[in-house]
Design a protein around this motif. Structure first.
Motif, PDB file in Angstrom:
ATOM      1  N   CYS A 152       0.857  -1.188   0.000  1.00 21.56           N
ATOM      2  CA  CYS A 152       0.000   0.000   0.000  1.00 21.56           C
ATOM      3  C   CYS A 152       0.889   1.231   0.000  1.00 21.56           C
ATOM      4  O   CYS A 152       1.805   1.338   0.826  1.00 21.56           O
ATOM      5  CB  CYS A 152      -0.904   0.009   1.227  1.00 21.56           C
ATOM      6  N   VAL A 153       0.639   2.119  -0.935  1.00 18.81           N
ATOM      7  CA  VAL A 153       1.434   3.329  -1.091  1.00 18.81           C
ATOM      8  C   VAL A 153       0.513   4.528  -0.875  1.00 18.81           C
ATOM      9  O   VAL A 153      -0.567   4.598  -1.460  1.00 18.81           O
ATOM     10  CB  VAL A 153       2.079   3.391  -2.497  1.00 18.81           C
ATOM     11  N   TYR A 154       0.957   5.462  -0.023  1.00 19.52           N
ATOM     12  CA  TYR A 154       0.134   6.611   0.349  1.00 19.52           C
ATOM     13  C   TYR A 154       0.773   7.914  -0.101  1.00 19.52           C
ATOM     14  O   TYR A 154       1.981   8.090   0.004  1.00 19.52           O
ATOM     15  CB  TYR A 154      -0.086   6.639   1.867  1.00 19.52           C
ATOM     16  N   PHE A 155      -0.088   8.817  -0.594  1.00 18.26           N
ATOM     17  CA  PHE A 155       0.339  10.143  -1.037  1.00 18.26           C
ATOM     18  C   PHE A 155      -0.554  11.203  -0.404  1.00 18.26           C
ATOM     19  O   PHE A 155      -1.751  11.000  -0.239  1.00 18.26           O
ATOM     20  CB  PHE A 155       0.216  10.274  -2.561  1.00 18.26           C
ATOM     21  N   GLY A 156       0.034  12.342  -0.098  1.00 19.71           N
ATOM     22  CA  GLY A 156      -0.714  13.521   0.296  1.00 19.71           C
ATOM     23  C   GLY A 156      -0.758  14.460  -0.894  1.00 19.71           C
ATOM     24  O   GLY A 156       0.221  14.579  -1.637  1.00 19.71           O
ATOM     25  N   LEU A 157      -1.880  15.128  -1.100  1.00 20.53           N
ATOM     26  CA  LEU A 157      -2.019  16.013  -2.253  1.00 20.53           C
ATOM     27  C   LEU A 157      -3.016  17.116  -1.934  1.00 20.53           C
ATOM     28  O   LEU A 157      -3.818  16.980  -1.007  1.00 20.53           O
ATOM     29  CB  LEU A 157      -2.506  15.218  -3.477  1.00 20.53           C
ATOM     30  N   ARG A 200      -0.306  -3.970 -18.837  1.00 20.49           N
ATOM     31  CA  ARG A 200       0.877  -3.373 -19.472  1.00 20.49           C
ATOM     32  C   ARG A 200       0.615  -1.895 -19.639  1.00 20.49           C
ATOM     33  O   ARG A 200      -0.350  -1.484 -20.246  1.00 20.49           O
ATOM     34  CB  ARG A 200       1.103  -4.016 -20.831  1.00 20.49           C
ATOM     35  N   SER A 201       1.481  -1.068 -19.099  1.00 21.47           N
ATOM     36  CA  SER A 201       1.209   0.355 -19.132  1.00 21.47           C
ATOM     37  C   SER A 201       2.028   1.097 -20.180  1.00 21.47           C
ATOM     38  O   SER A 201       3.128   0.694 -20.534  1.00 21.47           O
ATOM     39  CB  SER A 201       1.479   0.976 -17.760  1.00 21.47           C
ATOM     40  N   VAL A 202       1.472   2.196 -20.630  1.00 16.41           N
ATOM     41  CA  VAL A 202       2.173   3.088 -21.544  1.00 16.41           C
ATOM     42  C   VAL A 202       3.388   3.683 -20.823  1.00 16.41           C
ATOM     43  O   VAL A 202       4.446   3.872 -21.411  1.00 16.41           O
ATOM     44  CB  VAL A 202       1.229   4.201 -22.040  1.00 16.41           C
ATOM     45  N   ALA A 203       3.243   3.939 -19.517  1.00 12.90           N
ATOM     46  CA  ALA A 203       4.354   4.496 -18.736  1.00 12.90           C
ATOM     47  C   ALA A 203       5.553   3.560 -18.779  1.00 12.90           C
ATOM     48  O   ALA A 203       6.695   4.009 -18.879  1.00 12.90           O
ATOM     49  CB  ALA A 203       3.924   4.742 -17.296  1.00 12.90           C
ATOM     50  N   GLU A 204       5.327   2.255 -18.747  1.00 16.45           N
ATOM     51  CA  GLU A 204       6.426   1.286 -18.834  1.00 16.45           C
ATOM     52  C   GLU A 204       7.165   1.445 -20.150  1.00 16.45           C
ATOM     53  O   GLU A 204       8.384   1.478 -20.185  1.00 16.45           O
ATOM     54  CB  GLU A 204       5.880  -0.141 -18.779  1.00 16.45           C
ATOM     55  N   GLN A 205       6.398   1.520 -21.232  1.00 18.83           N
ATOM     56  CA  GLN A 205       7.001   1.619 -22.550  1.00 18.83           C
ATOM     57  C   GLN A 205       7.746   2.943 -22.702  1.00 18.83           C
ATOM     58  O   GLN A 205       8.840   2.995 -23.243  1.00 18.83           O
ATOM     59  CB  GLN A 205       5.925   1.497 -23.614  1.00 18.83           C
ATOM     60  N   ARG A 206       7.148   4.013 -22.184  1.00 20.70           N
ATOM     61  CA  ARG A 206       7.714   5.344 -22.324  1.00 20.70           C
ATOM     62  C   ARG A 206       9.038   5.456 -21.586  1.00 20.70           C
ATOM     63  O   ARG A 206       9.999   6.023 -22.078  1.00 20.70           O
ATOM     64  CB  ARG A 206       6.712   6.364 -21.785  1.00 20.70           C
ATOM     65  N   SER A 262       5.961  -4.233 -15.127  1.00 21.17           N
ATOM     66  CA  SER A 262       4.723  -4.999 -15.254  1.00 21.17           C
ATOM     67  C   SER A 262       4.385  -5.779 -13.994  1.00 21.17           C
ATOM     68  O   SER A 262       3.227  -6.032 -13.716  1.00 21.17           O
ATOM     69  CB  SER A 262       4.778  -5.936 -16.458  1.00 21.17           C
ATOM     70  N   GLU A 263       5.375  -6.164 -13.197  1.00 18.67           N
ATOM     71  CA  GLU A 263       5.054  -6.879 -11.965  1.00 18.67           C
ATOM     72  C   GLU A 263       4.753  -5.916 -10.814  1.00 18.67           C
ATOM     73  O   GLU A 263       4.443  -6.347  -9.715  1.00 18.67           O
ATOM     74  CB  GLU A 263       6.173  -7.837 -11.583  1.00 18.67           C
ATOM     75  N   TYR A 264       4.824  -4.635 -11.057  1.00 18.96           N
ATOM     76  CA  TYR A 264       4.551  -3.623 -10.035  1.00 18.96           C
ATOM     77  C   TYR A 264       3.368  -2.767 -10.443  1.00 18.96           C
ATOM     78  O   TYR A 264       3.437  -1.559 -10.454  1.00 18.96           O
ATOM     79  CB  TYR A 264       5.787  -2.748  -9.800  1.00 18.96           C
ATOM     80  N   ARG A 265       2.268  -3.418 -10.818  1.00 19.64           N
ATOM     81  CA  ARG A 265       1.091  -2.694 -11.278  1.00 19.64           C
ATOM     82  C   ARG A 265       0.188  -2.325 -10.106  1.00 19.64           C
ATOM     83  O   ARG A 265      -0.033  -3.125  -9.197  1.00 19.64           O
ATOM     84  CB  ARG A 265       0.269  -3.562 -12.235  1.00 19.64           C
ATOM     85  N   VAL A 266      -0.356  -1.129 -10.169  1.00 14.97           N
ATOM     86  CA  VAL A 266      -1.366  -0.713  -9.195  1.00 14.97           C
ATOM     87  C   VAL A 266      -2.623  -1.530  -9.480  1.00 14.97           C
ATOM     88  O   VAL A 266      -3.082  -1.589 -10.620  1.00 14.97           O
ATOM     89  CB  VAL A 266      -1.658   0.796  -9.303  1.00 14.97           C
ATOM     90  N   GLU A 293      11.512   4.607  -5.858  1.00  8.64           N
ATOM     91  CA  GLU A 293      11.226   4.049  -7.181  1.00  8.64           C
ATOM     92  C   GLU A 293       9.769   3.591  -7.272  1.00  8.64           C
ATOM     93  O   GLU A 293       9.115   3.803  -8.295  1.00  8.64           O
ATOM     94  CB  GLU A 293      12.137   2.853  -7.472  1.00  8.64           C
ATOM     95  N   LEU A 294       9.295   2.971  -6.210  1.00  4.04           N
ATOM     96  CA  LEU A 294       7.915   2.510  -6.186  1.00  4.04           C
ATOM     97  C   LEU A 294       6.943   3.679  -6.294  1.00  4.04           C
ATOM     98  O   LEU A 294       6.001   3.654  -7.079  1.00  4.04           O
ATOM     99  CB  LEU A 294       7.656   1.710  -4.907  1.00  4.04           C
ATOM    100  N   ALA A 295       7.187   4.731  -5.520  1.00  4.50           N
ATOM    101  CA  ALA A 295       6.323   5.925  -5.569  1.00  4.50           C
ATOM    102  C   ALA A 295       6.317   6.519  -6.974  1.00  4.50           C
ATOM    103  O   ALA A 295       5.261   6.898  -7.491  1.00  4.50           O
ATOM    104  CB  ALA A 295       6.791   6.958  -4.547  1.00  4.50           C
ATOM    105  N   HIS A 296       7.475   6.577  -7.611  1.00  2.46           N
ATOM    106  CA  HIS A 296       7.575   7.109  -8.972  1.00  2.46           C
ATOM    107  C   HIS A 296       6.745   6.258  -9.941  1.00  2.46           C
ATOM    108  O   HIS A 296       5.990   6.792 -10.768  1.00  2.46           O
ATOM    109  CB  HIS A 296       9.048   7.137  -9.408  1.00  2.46           C
ATOM    110  N   ALA A 297       6.861   4.926  -9.832  1.00  2.50           N
ATOM    111  CA  ALA A 297       6.121   4.024 -10.717  1.00  2.50           C
ATOM    112  C   ALA A 297       4.621   4.158 -10.503  1.00  2.50           C
ATOM    113  O   ALA A 297       3.851   4.194 -11.468  1.00  2.50           O
ATOM    114  CB  ALA A 297       6.563   2.581 -10.477  1.00  2.50           C
ATOM    115  N   VAL A 298       4.199   4.257  -9.244  1.00  3.30           N
ATOM    116  CA  VAL A 298       2.771   4.385  -8.942  1.00  3.30           C
ATOM    117  C   VAL A 298       2.230   5.702  -9.487  1.00  3.30           C
ATOM    118  O   VAL A 298       1.167   5.744 -10.110  1.00  3.30           O
ATOM    119  CB  VAL A 298       2.521   4.258  -7.424  1.00  3.30           C
TER     120      VAL A 298
END
Length: 138
Positions: A6-11, A32-38, A44-48, A84-89
């Motif tokens: 579980c990843v938490y963000f304040g905004l 499969r995300s566009v962000a991965e390709q970009r 792919s194993e770290y998908r929300v 890295e996880l926060a960036h990917a999410v």
């Protein structure tokens, strides 16, 4: 594997992309995300799996003028550090809502890697037979 991360963000409350108190599910093409390709990163194993904004339901979960985002991934995501996880999410959330830069001002708060997050699920459902009789209507 029955673990979750579980990843938490304040905004800023004004940046919550959905007004309704809903659970947003992953609907990206087969995980499969566009962000991965970009970014050329194999995420792919770290998908929300899903995300929500708990402060929409319970405003006390965030300070005045702020909101809380909770994103859940299946597995412990052991191959990535928190940054890295926060960036990917965040990249996936931008993609989900088709708003590049949406999460740029979001602050990473914390990641929880929960080893036994989900109960064991056996094939065939319940480990004991369902009681049948007049009191159950079956």
């Amino acid at each position: 594997d029955r673990s979750s991360t579980c990843v938490y963000f304040g905004l800023p409350a004004s940046e919550v992309p959905v007004e309704a108190p809903v659970l947003v599910l992953d609907g990206v093409e087969m995980g499969r995300s566009v962000a991965e390709q970009r970014e050329g990163v194999a995420l792919s194993e770290y998908r929300v799996n899903n995300l929500c904004f708990p402060s929409t339901v319970a405003p006390g979960y965030a300070p005045e003028g702020r909101a809380l985002c909770s994103a859940t991934l299946l597995g412990e995501c052991g191959g990535l550090g928190d940054a890295e996880l926060a960036h990917a999410v965040k990249a996936q959330i931008d993609e989900w809502f088709q708003k590049p830069g949406l999460t740029q001002g979001w602050d990473f708060l914390r990641a929880y890697r929960i080893k036994h997050a989900q109960p064991a699920q056996t094939l065939g459902g319940s480990p004991r037979p369902f009681d049948q009789g007049p009191e159950t209507g079956v």
